[in-house]
Design an enzyme around this catalytic site. Sequence first.
Site, short mmCIF file in Angstrom:
data_model
loop_
_atom_site.label_atom_id
_atom_site.label_comp_id
_atom_site.label_asym_id
_atom_site.label_seq_id
_atom_site.Cartn_x
_atom_site.Cartn_y
_atom_site.Cartn_z
N HIS A 59 1.74 4.29 -1.19
CA HIS A 59 1.24 5.04 -2.35
C HIS A 59 1.85 6.44 -2.35
O HIS A 59 2.17 6.99 -1.29
CB HIS A 59 -0.28 5.20 -2.25
CG HIS A 59 -1.04 3.91 -2.30
ND1 HIS A 59 -1.18 3.11 -1.19
CD2 HIS A 59 -1.67 3.28 -3.32
CE1 HIS A 59 -1.88 2.03 -1.53
NE2 HIS A 59 -2.19 2.11 -2.82
N TYR A 68 0.28 9.09 -2.82
CA TYR A 68 -0.59 10.07 -2.15
C TYR A 68 -0.31 10.16 -0.65
O TYR A 68 -0.77 11.07 0.02
CB TYR A 68 -2.08 9.78 -2.42
CG TYR A 68 -2.59 8.45 -1.92
CD1 TYR A 68 -2.72 8.17 -0.57
CD2 TYR A 68 -2.98 7.47 -2.83
CE1 TYR A 68 -3.20 6.96 -0.11
CE2 TYR A 68 -3.46 6.25 -2.40
CZ TYR A 68 -3.56 6.00 -1.04
OH TYR A 68 -4.03 4.79 -0.59
N GLU A 69 0.42 9.19 -0.12
CA GLU A 69 0.81 9.29 1.29
C GLU A 69 1.97 10.27 1.47
O GLU A 69 2.35 10.60 2.58
CB GLU A 69 1.24 7.92 1.83
CG GLU A 69 0.12 6.90 1.86
CD GLU A 69 0.62 5.51 2.23
OE1 GLU A 69 0.97 5.32 3.40
OE2 GLU A 69 0.66 4.64 1.34
N HIS A 94 -3.79 -1.78 4.72
CA HIS A 94 -2.53 -2.21 4.12
C HIS A 94 -1.63 -2.67 5.27
O HIS A 94 -0.99 -1.85 5.92
CB HIS A 94 -1.87 -1.06 3.37
CG HIS A 94 -2.64 -0.61 2.17
ND1 HIS A 94 -2.33 -1.03 0.90
CD2 HIS A 94 -3.71 0.18 2.06
CE1 HIS A 94 -3.19 -0.50 0.06
NE2 HIS A 94 -4.04 0.24 0.73
N ASN A 104 -15.68 -0.54 -6.79
CA ASN A 104 -16.78 0.44 -6.88
C ASN A 104 -16.85 0.89 -8.33
O ASN A 104 -15.85 0.81 -9.04
CB ASN A 104 -16.50 1.65 -5.96
CG ASN A 104 -15.16 2.29 -6.31
OD1 ASN A 104 -14.11 1.80 -5.89
ND2 ASN A 104 -15.19 3.35 -7.10
N MET A 155 -5.00 4.28 -8.04
CA MET A 155 -3.94 5.15 -7.52
C MET A 155 -2.62 4.40 -7.29
O MET A 155 -1.80 4.83 -6.49
CB MET A 155 -4.40 5.80 -6.20
CG MET A 155 -5.70 6.57 -6.31
SD MET A 155 -6.28 7.08 -4.69
CE MET A 155 -7.95 7.61 -5.07
N SER A 156 -2.44 3.30 -7.99
CA SER A 156 -1.23 2.51 -7.74
C SER A 156 -0.76 1.86 -9.04
O SER A 156 -1.09 2.31 -10.13
CB SER A 156 -1.51 1.43 -6.69
OG SER A 156 -2.42 0.49 -7.19
N HIS A 162 -13.99 4.75 1.04
CA HIS A 162 -12.93 3.76 1.24
C HIS A 162 -13.46 2.46 1.87
O HIS A 162 -12.98 1.37 1.56
CB HIS A 162 -11.82 4.38 2.11
CG HIS A 162 -10.63 3.48 2.31
ND1 HIS A 162 -9.84 3.04 1.27
CD2 HIS A 162 -10.10 2.93 3.44
CE1 HIS A 162 -8.87 2.26 1.75
NE2 HIS A 162 -9.01 2.18 3.06
N SER A 192 -5.43 -2.96 -1.93
CA SER A 192 -6.41 -2.64 -0.87
C SER A 192 -7.48 -3.71 -0.74
O SER A 192 -8.16 -4.04 -1.72
CB SER A 192 -7.12 -1.33 -1.20
OG SER A 192 -6.21 -0.29 -1.37
N ALA A 237 -7.18 -2.44 -6.07
CA ALA A 237 -8.60 -2.09 -6.07
C ALA A 237 -8.73 -0.95 -7.07
O ALA A 237 -7.88 -0.06 -7.11
CB ALA A 237 -9.01 -1.62 -4.69
N1 HPA Z 1 -10.78 5.75 -8.05
C1 HPA Z 1 -9.45 5.67 -7.81
N2 HPA Z 1 -8.91 4.69 -7.11
C2 HPA Z 1 -9.73 3.72 -6.65
C3 HPA Z 1 -11.10 3.74 -6.87
C4 HPA Z 1 -11.66 4.82 -7.61
O1 HPA Z 1 -12.87 4.90 -7.86
N3 HPA Z 1 -11.62 2.63 -6.27
C5 HPA Z 1 -10.57 1.98 -5.71
N4 HPA Z 1 -9.42 2.63 -5.93
#
Ligand code: HPA
Length: 288
Positions: free
Chosen positions: A93, A95-96, A71, A245, A221-222, A257, A40, A123
């Site tokens: 991902h 989650y999609e 993406h 973050n 998440m990846s 996001h 990301s 990310a």
């Molecule tokens: N949590 C999960 N996935 C992420 C985060 C997060 O804080 N930041 C970027 N991808």
Amino acid sequence: MTQKSELIETEDLHARAMAAAGYIRSVARMQPRLGLILGSGLGDFAETVEDATILPYHEIPNFPVSTVAGHSGRLVVGKIGDIPVAVMQGRVHAYEGYSMKEVTFPTRVLGLLGVERLIVTNAAGGINPNYGQGAIVAISDHINLTGTNAVVGPNESRFGPRFFDMTHAYSSALRKLASDEATKQGWKLAEGVYVAVLGPSYETPAEIRAFRTLGADLVGMSTVHEVIVARHMGIEVLGLSVVTNMAAGVLDQPINHEEVMETGKRIAGQFTNLLTALIPQLAAQSQE
Ligand code: HPA
């Protein structure tokens, strides 16, 4: 997607991946030695590929197509320096709604194309308070808390063995090269353990405290299933996270996001400089 994932049964996974690899070979006419998956906000690096053949994912047989903003969804085959590379600009991902077989399908295809090494980027949220927002961290190990595994089901022995080692999932030799190159460029590459969750909700502060207790430094998440599949095929892996973050509850502010994408863009120059210098070194080493 449930309906779509049924299309990728283990029995024909190899055939489906061969079809995708055959198509890519016929269009790109280059044998990539190194694969790169851009996470990301990190997709801009693909613009630096020379002699590029650009293949939108929807044109590649059986390739899953991402639904997430940021993406792009294209495979860029070309050269970084003299090194033939295949760069995934964007990934899908779980989650999609994709199965882990679909999530890792492109990694299978990279393996069939002949890549020996894979750089996986993402990310991530920073759990370790020593990381600042925008830090680039080399993944030293992972904890898979997604509740599944991409190689569940009958084993496809043309890809790899039923049981395989994950002790050296993230190559310490590749990490050292990356760390030395960062030092040369005037900054310190941190190291850390990445915990993978399913998402798409960000974590709660209690979850982040729990993950810290478990030994995690980064959350995302990846990545972990791509790495599992790469190791199944004997591909060496370098994992790089960008701390977009601080994880939930580390700072007293919500996560969004847009912030994740903006941080990716902010460090794009530093990230590009590292990869551009590193990739020729990785390929040179694998000839030994
Ligand atoms: N949590 C999960 N996935 C992420 C985060 C997060 O804080 N930041 C970027 N991808």
